[in-house]
Design a protein around this motif. Structure first.
Motif, PDB file in Angstrom:
ATOM      1  N   ALA A 226      28.135  65.033  87.234  1.00  0.00           N
ATOM      2  CA  ALA A 226      27.318  65.597  88.310  1.00  0.00           C
ATOM      3  C   ALA A 226      26.431  64.539  88.951  1.00  0.00           C
ATOM      4  O   ALA A 226      26.216  64.536  90.172  1.00  0.00           O
ATOM      5  CB  ALA A 226      26.468  66.750  87.765  1.00  0.00           C
ATOM      6  N   GLU A 227      25.910  63.613  88.128  1.00  0.00           N
ATOM      7  CA  GLU A 227      25.012  62.585  88.661  1.00  0.00           C
ATOM      8  C   GLU A 227      25.723  61.570  89.551  1.00  0.00           C
ATOM      9  O   GLU A 227      25.080  60.740  90.203  1.00  0.00           O
ATOM     10  CB  GLU A 227      24.280  61.868  87.516  1.00  0.00           C
ATOM     11  N   SER A 228      27.057  61.621  89.596  1.00  0.00           N
ATOM     12  CA  SER A 228      27.814  60.709  90.465  1.00  0.00           C
ATOM     13  C   SER A 228      27.840  61.176  91.915  1.00  0.00           C
ATOM     14  O   SER A 228      28.307  60.439  92.789  1.00  0.00           O
ATOM     15  CB  SER A 228      29.248  60.555  89.949  1.00  0.00           C
ATOM     16  N   GLY A 229      27.359  62.397  92.158  1.00  0.00           N
ATOM     17  CA  GLY A 229      27.291  62.880  93.529  1.00  0.00           C
ATOM     18  C   GLY A 229      28.647  62.941  94.204  1.00  0.00           C
ATOM     19  O   GLY A 229      29.604  63.499  93.673  1.00  0.00           O
ATOM     20  N   ARG A 230      28.722  62.308  95.384  1.00  0.00           N
ATOM     21  CA  ARG A 230      29.949  62.383  96.187  1.00  0.00           C
ATOM     22  C   ARG A 230      30.975  61.319  95.837  1.00  0.00           C
ATOM     23  O   ARG A 230      32.010  61.214  96.489  1.00  0.00           O
ATOM     24  CB  ARG A 230      29.594  62.282  97.673  1.00  0.00           C
ATOM     25  N   THR A 231      30.707  60.513  94.829  1.00  0.00           N
ATOM     26  CA  THR A 231      31.689  59.511  94.414  1.00  0.00           C
ATOM     27  C   THR A 231      32.617  60.092  93.349  1.00  0.00           C
ATOM     28  O   THR A 231      32.277  61.037  92.647  1.00  0.00           O
ATOM     29  CB  THR A 231      31.006  58.257  93.835  1.00  0.00           C
ATOM     30  N   SER A 232      33.800  59.490  93.242  1.00  0.00           N
ATOM     31  CA  SER A 232      34.752  59.839  92.193  1.00  0.00           C
ATOM     32  C   SER A 232      35.585  58.595  91.915  1.00  0.00           C
ATOM     33  O   SER A 232      35.512  57.607  92.661  1.00  0.00           O
ATOM     34  CB  SER A 232      35.644  61.013  92.617  1.00  0.00           C
ATOM     35  N   VAL A 233      36.381  58.629  90.858  1.00  0.00           N
ATOM     36  CA  VAL A 233      37.138  57.436  90.471  1.00  0.00           C
ATOM     37  C   VAL A 233      38.599  57.804  90.209  1.00  0.00           C
ATOM     38  O   VAL A 233      38.890  58.684  89.385  1.00  0.00           O
ATOM     39  CB  VAL A 233      36.538  56.755  89.227  1.00  0.00           C
ATOM     40  N   ARG A 234      39.483  57.118  90.916  1.00  0.00           N
ATOM     41  CA  ARG A 234      40.917  57.228  90.678  1.00  0.00           C
ATOM     42  C   ARG A 234      41.384  55.991  89.913  1.00  0.00           C
ATOM     43  O   ARG A 234      40.873  54.886  90.130  1.00  0.00           O
ATOM     44  CB  ARG A 234      41.704  57.319  91.987  1.00  0.00           C
ATOM     45  N   VAL A 235      42.356  56.171  89.035  1.00  0.00           N
ATOM     46  CA  VAL A 235      42.878  55.064  88.234  1.00  0.00           C
ATOM     47  C   VAL A 235      44.375  54.933  88.487  1.00  0.00           C
ATOM     48  O   VAL A 235      45.113  55.922  88.398  1.00  0.00           O
ATOM     49  CB  VAL A 235      42.644  55.282  86.723  1.00  0.00           C
ATOM     50  N   ARG A 236      44.803  53.734  88.824  1.00  0.00           N
ATOM     51  CA  ARG A 236      46.226  53.442  89.013  1.00  0.00           C
ATOM     52  C   ARG A 236      46.626  52.409  87.959  1.00  0.00           C
ATOM     53  O   ARG A 236      46.142  51.276  87.972  1.00  0.00           O
ATOM     54  CB  ARG A 236      46.487  52.910  90.423  1.00  0.00           C
ATOM     55  N   ARG A 237      47.512  52.808  87.061  1.00  0.00           N
ATOM     56  CA  ARG A 237      47.915  51.937  85.949  1.00  0.00           C
ATOM     57  C   ARG A 237      49.368  51.490  86.130  1.00  0.00           C
ATOM     58  O   ARG A 237      50.265  52.316  86.264  1.00  0.00           O
ATOM     59  CB  ARG A 237      47.744  52.651  84.610  1.00  0.00           C
ATOM     60  N   TYR A 238      49.554  50.183  86.098  1.00  0.00           N
ATOM     61  CA  TYR A 238      50.887  49.577  86.134  1.00  0.00           C
ATOM     62  C   TYR A 238      51.213  49.109  84.715  1.00  0.00           C
ATOM     63  O   TYR A 238      50.568  48.197  84.199  1.00  0.00           O
ATOM     64  CB  TYR A 238      50.921  48.378  87.074  1.00  0.00           C
ATOM     65  N   THR A 239      52.182  49.727  84.110  1.00  0.00           N
ATOM     66  CA  THR A 239      52.574  49.336  82.761  1.00  0.00           C
ATOM     67  C   THR A 239      54.087  49.329  82.643  1.00  0.00           C
ATOM     68  O   THR A 239      54.789  50.050  83.367  1.00  0.00           O
ATOM     69  CB  THR A 239      52.005  50.293  81.696  1.00  0.00           C
ATOM     70  N   GLN A 240      54.570  48.519  81.751  1.00  0.00           N
ATOM     71  CA  GLN A 240      56.002  48.447  81.467  1.00  0.00           C
ATOM     72  C   GLN A 240      56.191  47.713  80.155  1.00  0.00           C
ATOM     73  O   GLN A 240      55.442  46.778  79.838  1.00  0.00           O
ATOM     74  CB  GLN A 240      56.748  47.717  82.596  1.00  0.00           C
ATOM     75  N   GLU A 241      57.162  48.135  79.396  1.00  0.00           N
ATOM     76  CA  GLU A 241      57.412  47.508  78.106  1.00  0.00           C
ATOM     77  C   GLU A 241      57.668  46.014  78.275  1.00  0.00           C
ATOM     78  O   GLU A 241      58.391  45.588  79.179  1.00  0.00           O
ATOM     79  CB  GLU A 241      58.620  48.167  77.431  1.00  0.00           C
ATOM     80  N   ARG A 242      57.032  45.226  77.431  1.00  0.00           N
ATOM     81  CA  ARG A 242      57.148  43.771  77.420  1.00  0.00           C
ATOM     82  C   ARG A 242      56.595  43.114  78.686  1.00  0.00           C
ATOM     83  O   ARG A 242      56.966  41.993  79.028  1.00  0.00           O
ATOM     84  CB  ARG A 242      58.601  43.338  77.203  1.00  0.00           C
ATOM     85  N   ARG A 243      55.716  43.821  79.370  1.00  0.00           N
ATOM     86  CA  ARG A 243      55.046  43.267  80.542  1.00  0.00           C
ATOM     87  C   ARG A 243      53.540  43.464  80.373  1.00  0.00           C
ATOM     88  O   ARG A 243      53.094  44.464  79.816  1.00  0.00           O
ATOM     89  CB  ARG A 243      55.508  43.955  81.832  1.00  0.00           C
ATOM     90  N   LEU A 244      52.758  42.508  80.846  1.00  0.00           N
ATOM     91  CA  LEU A 244      51.307  42.619  80.750  1.00  0.00           C
ATOM     92  C   LEU A 244      50.790  43.580  81.825  1.00  0.00           C
ATOM     93  O   LEU A 244      51.241  43.538  82.974  1.00  0.00           O
ATOM     94  CB  LEU A 244      50.666  41.240  80.898  1.00  0.00           C
ATOM     95  N   PRO A 245      49.844  44.444  81.475  1.00  0.00           N
ATOM     96  CA  PRO A 245      49.437  45.530  82.372  1.00  0.00           C
ATOM     97  C   PRO A 245      48.494  45.098  83.489  1.00  0.00           C
ATOM     98  O   PRO A 245      47.808  44.077  83.409  1.00  0.00           O
ATOM     99  CB  PRO A 245      48.737  46.499  81.424  1.00  0.00           C
ATOM    100  N   VAL A 246      48.446  45.940  84.517  1.00  0.00           N
ATOM    101  CA  VAL A 246      47.499  45.813  85.626  1.00  0.00           C
ATOM    102  C   VAL A 246      46.930  47.201  85.876  1.00  0.00           C
ATOM    103  O   VAL A 246      47.671  48.186  85.901  1.00  0.00           O
ATOM    104  CB  VAL A 246      48.179  45.281  86.898  1.00  0.00           C
ATOM    105  N   THR A 247      45.615  47.293  86.044  1.00  0.00           N
ATOM    106  CA  THR A 247      44.974  48.578  86.321  1.00  0.00           C
ATOM    107  C   THR A 247      43.998  48.422  87.477  1.00  0.00           C
ATOM    108  O   THR A 247      43.227  47.457  87.525  1.00  0.00           O
ATOM    109  CB  THR A 247      44.213  49.104  85.087  1.00  0.00           C
ATOM    110  N   LEU A 248      44.036  49.369  88.407  1.00  0.00           N
ATOM    111  CA  LEU A 248      43.100  49.405  89.531  1.00  0.00           C
ATOM    112  C   LEU A 248      42.254  50.673  89.436  1.00  0.00           C
ATOM    113  O   LEU A 248      42.787  51.789  89.429  1.00  0.00           O
ATOM    114  CB  LEU A 248      43.844  49.394  90.866  1.00  0.00           C
ATOM    115  N   TYR A 249      40.921  50.492  89.351  1.00  0.00           N
ATOM    116  CA  TYR A 249      39.980  51.597  89.459  1.00  0.00           C
ATOM    117  C   TYR A 249      39.487  51.653  90.905  1.00  0.00           C
ATOM    118  O   TYR A 249      38.873  50.698  91.389  1.00  0.00           O
ATOM    119  CB  TYR A 249      38.784  51.394  88.531  1.00  0.00           C
TER     120      TYR A 249
END
Length: 291
Positions: A226-249
């Motif tokens: 509730a204290e975040s007001g009008r903001t929110s957070v989406r998470v995009r996760r790039y993952t694959q076996e034997r690959r190093l991950p990338v995540t965007l918040y």
């Protein structure tokens, strides 16, 4: 009541210097102490400030939240100072400051102190730009990277070498960032540009491609406070076996800030959110920082 045998944990921060290319470079190190004795960290986190800041300034700007990782002796949190409060994130001219050499020297310094511990580089704004350069030029010195409120330069702007060694990459960016626009429109790193730079999602996709990830990302939404007001957070996760991950918040409605639960954002830089703590996101993404 604390047991007499339970150690008393605290955090100690100190200023240090190292000579690089004939220049004395300064940095601040926060380490955990137990009953006054400094513990040997199991990892190092380099936190690079934005333009017009210093190491101590970004420490305060992020609510000193990264210092939490130093508690318990887990991590040495390092806040380097850029010369003239800026980082040379692109130029290769011999007459410019070699901040890549500075970061290399710091990694070597802490490896000499603590052994082959993991080194993670995190940077905000201009510091994030510097981290992008480090990913390309000295990936062998790093075990991961976090980019906050920064994007890739426009096409043709990578004026430095790429050693093409994959690294796990975490990105955090606000959709209402007016300094480094989320969509790459209007300005480029605070300067007006005819050609818009890559967006934050483009930047995340670039690092996913660089890591050899071909599977589509998975998107989720963080729980809303509730204290975040009008903001929110989406998470995009790039993952694959034997690959190093990338995540965007993606901080929807967020500005040019380092989201944390301790300090409110400066008004002119836009909103922050309580749905996301940068420190917690970094610690979750890089297990080596959790001890």
């Amino acid at each position: 009541m604390r047991s007499r045998t339970q150690p008393r944990w605290d955090t100690r921060i100190s200023s240090q210097m190292i000579t690089v290319d004939g220049r004395e470079r300064t940095f601040w190190t926060a380490v955990g102490t137990s009953d006054g004795a400094v513990e040997t960290p199991s990892a190092v986190l380099l936190v690079l400030h934005g333009s017009s800041q210093t190491g101590l300034a970004v420490r305060a700007f992020s609510g000193q939240s990264f210092d939490t990782l130093a508690a318990g002796g887990r991590v040495a949190v390092v806040y380097p100072d850029g010369l003239k409060r800026a980082w040379n994130h692109a130029a290769r001219d011999v007459h410019t400051v070699d901040d890549v050499a500075f970061m290399t020297a710091l990694a070597d310094h802490f490896h000499a102190l603590y052994g082959p511990v993991p080194v993670i580089a995190a940077g905000y704004s201009n510091g994030g730009q510097m981290v992008i350069r480090l990913i390309h030029e000295i990936p062998d010195k790093l075990d991961g990277a976090a980019i906050i409120s920064a994007t890739l330069p426009r096409p043709g702007g990578l004026a430095f070498a790429d050693r093409s060694l994959p690294l796990p990459v975490l990105l955090i960016h606000g959709t209402r960032d007016r300094v480094v626009p989320y969509r790459g429109e209007g300005t480029l790193w605070g300067r007006w540009a005819r050609n818009p730079g890559p967006s934050a999602p483009d930047t995340a996709q670039y690092f996913a491609d660089r890591n050899g990830i071909t599977e589509p990302p998975v998107e989720t939404v963080l729980p809303h406070r509730a204290e975040s007001g009008r903001t929110s957070v989406r998470v995009r996760r790039y993952t694959q076996e034997r690959r190093l991950p990338v995540t965007l918040y993606t901080v929807v409605g967020g500005g040019h800030v380092v989201p944390n639960r301790r300090k409110r954002a400066i008004f002119v830089l836009g909103r922050t959110t309580q749905d996301l703590s940068t420190m917690e996101a970094v610690a979750d993404f890089f297990p080596v920082l959790r001890g």
